[in-house]
Design a protein around this motif. Sequence first.
Motif, PDB file in Angstrom:
ATOM      1  N   GLY A   6      20.880  44.396  40.382  1.00 11.81           N
ATOM      2  CA  GLY A   6      19.978  43.332  41.170  1.00 11.81           C
ATOM      3  C   GLY A   6      19.970  41.892  40.764  1.00 11.81           C
ATOM      4  O   GLY A   6      19.506  40.994  41.320  1.00 11.81           O
ATOM      5  N   ARG A   7      20.633  41.809  39.420  1.00 12.91           N
ATOM      6  CA  ARG A   7      21.189  40.360  38.925  1.00 12.91           C
ATOM      7  C   ARG A   7      22.157  39.702  39.614  1.00 12.91           C
ATOM      8  O   ARG A   7      23.097  40.434  40.435  1.00 12.91           O
ATOM      9  N   HIS A   8      22.203  38.331  39.349  1.00 16.63           N
ATOM     10  CA  HIS A   8      23.293  37.644  39.938  1.00 16.63           C
ATOM     11  C   HIS A   8      23.953  37.076  38.534  1.00 16.63           C
ATOM     12  O   HIS A   8      23.526  36.409  37.811  1.00 16.63           O
ATOM     13  N   GLN A   9      25.225  37.940  38.243  1.00 14.83           N
ATOM     14  CA  GLN A   9      25.925  37.501  37.135  1.00 14.83           C
ATOM     15  C   GLN A   9      27.306  37.256  37.349  1.00 14.83           C
ATOM     16  O   GLN A   9      28.302  37.985  37.413  1.00 14.83           O
ATOM     17  N   PRO A  10      27.606  35.811  37.543  1.00  9.47           N
ATOM     18  CA  PRO A  10      29.009  35.568  38.159  1.00  9.47           C
ATOM     19  C   PRO A  10      30.030  35.844  37.121  1.00  9.47           C
ATOM     20  O   PRO A  10      29.892  35.569  35.819  1.00  9.47           O
ATOM     21  N   ALA A  11      30.996  36.699  37.473  1.00  4.72           N
ATOM     22  CA  ALA A  11      32.220  36.762  36.482  1.00  4.72           C
ATOM     23  C   ALA A  11      33.544  37.285  37.332  1.00  4.72           C
ATOM     24  O   ALA A  11      33.316  37.785  38.126  1.00  4.72           O
ATOM     25  N   GLU A  12      34.599  36.800  36.663  1.00  2.00           N
ATOM     26  CA  GLU A  12      35.904  36.799  37.189  1.00  2.00           C
ATOM     27  C   GLU A  12      36.313  37.840  36.339  1.00  2.00           C
ATOM     28  O   GLU A  12      36.686  37.630  35.093  1.00  2.00           O
ATOM     29  N   ILE A  13      37.078  39.143  37.190  1.00  2.00           N
ATOM     30  CA  ILE A  13      37.405  40.058  36.190  1.00  2.00           C
ATOM     31  C   ILE A  13      39.086  40.102  36.181  1.00  2.00           C
ATOM     32  O   ILE A  13      39.633  40.095  37.327  1.00  2.00           O
ATOM     33  N   ASP A  14      39.508  39.727  35.137  1.00  2.18           N
ATOM     34  CA  ASP A  14      41.072  39.818  35.260  1.00  2.18           C
ATOM     35  C   ASP A  14      41.232  41.282  35.233  1.00  2.18           C
ATOM     36  O   ASP A  14      41.138  42.014  34.071  1.00  2.18           O
TER      37      ASP A  14
ATOM     38  N   LEU B 215      40.052  39.580  40.260  1.00  2.00           N
ATOM     39  CA  LEU B 215      41.225  38.908  40.584  1.00  2.00           C
ATOM     40  C   LEU B 215      42.513  39.766  40.923  1.00  2.00           C
ATOM     41  O   LEU B 215      42.482  40.902  40.253  1.00  2.00           O
ATOM     42  N   ASP B 216      43.517  39.562  41.549  1.00  2.00           N
ATOM     43  CA  ASP B 216      44.863  40.402  42.063  1.00  2.00           C
ATOM     44  C   ASP B 216      44.404  41.542  42.566  1.00  2.00           C
ATOM     45  O   ASP B 216      44.562  42.492  41.975  1.00  2.00           O
TER      46      ASP B 216
END
Length: 422
Positions: free
Chosen positions: A361-369, A393-394
């Motif tokens: 339920g949280r907003h946790q911006p994260a870009e996953i390599d 990503l990709d």
Amino acid sequence: MTTDKLTIVPPGHALSGRVAPPGSKSITNRALLLAGLAQGESRLTGALKSDDTRYMADALRAMGVRIEEPEDTSFVVTGNGGLSAPAHPLFLGNAGTAVRFLPAAIAALVTGEVIVDGDQHMRKRPILPLVKALASLGVDISAPSGCPPVTIRGTGGFAAHHVVIDAGLSSQYVSALLMAGPCAGRPFTVELAGDEIGARGYIDLTIAAMRAFGATVDQVTPSVWKIEPTGYQATDFHIEPDASAATYLWAAEALTGGRIDIGTPSSAFTQPDAKAFDVISAFPAMPAVIDGSQMQDAIPTLAVLAAFNATPVRFTGISNLRVKECDRVRALSLGLNAIRAGLAREEGDDLIVSGDPALAGRHQPAEIDTFADHRIAMSFALAGLKTSGIAILDPKCVGKTYPGYWDALASLGVGYLEERPR
């Protein structure tokens, strides 16, 4: 897919519906090779069509095997009981099964020089134990870096018929030698150096497939196999769904409280990763310690699921994950900590996931390599089912084993925000 980044939109509801996982990659590539080594026409049904199986099929075609693809899930393979030297090096991308299985078959059957190569990721994956084992059989073989490319100068057979293999890094080395055994011309013995072996269950898959194609394999002891020089005979062979792919759907069901019918009960799978079903079913009370040695490809799924578990989980027996398509232990640690600092840590080759049900339920911006690793991409998509802001990503790297993965999740009601290349 041309998207560079895919952000998962949490569905906000239980995921329910029917999704049929693709055919098993592990079994498809075994069946393709054995059908290619067989005499006559074999029809493979339920097969996976993906990057990995395309590389295997194309390599066999380059060595004189006729392969047709009449349907999306079938191959018709016509072999003549042998292989011929290809006109060019065999490029196999990052298909570990193809790169590990083919050198032994080539050494047993091909007269002439064959180069087996892969992409930049494959060129970091060790193959030296197999190279040393084949060299001990009198094969002129070299891999200067200890990883692909591998050069085999074949004479159409082995000078010796007993091989000892170190399988601590991968069971695929054992499978490669076992599958070459019926083509050796004399009774052939494969022996483990020590008891260490990664994912022994995959050896069982190999032997079952060999027997289906007419081979005679006797397990003399837990570490010794004797194979008769029968060659292979063509047969019709059905491939079960991919258990590793099924783990994502089982986990999506557990995370969202849904009900996803994959068309095959967990008990019907013969692949080692199906053992993950019981662990997933325990969520959110997963075991405190999970030994991943016999279900290695399921560990990314379980590690991401553990991020939402009620208590911490330590994953052991996963050192081999460091030499998969990427260092998966490191990739999982980095990805989980991108979601929330301190969510995971490495202790030696173990991975400890602290577990934080409040992430839901949280907003946790994260870009996953993803490190171009299909399993990292597919597993971290699960985090996006409960936590907003998870960007993969990709995402196209899932084409290695599950080209329809994003469509499968979408069919269950999962949304995406796509960012395309500029």
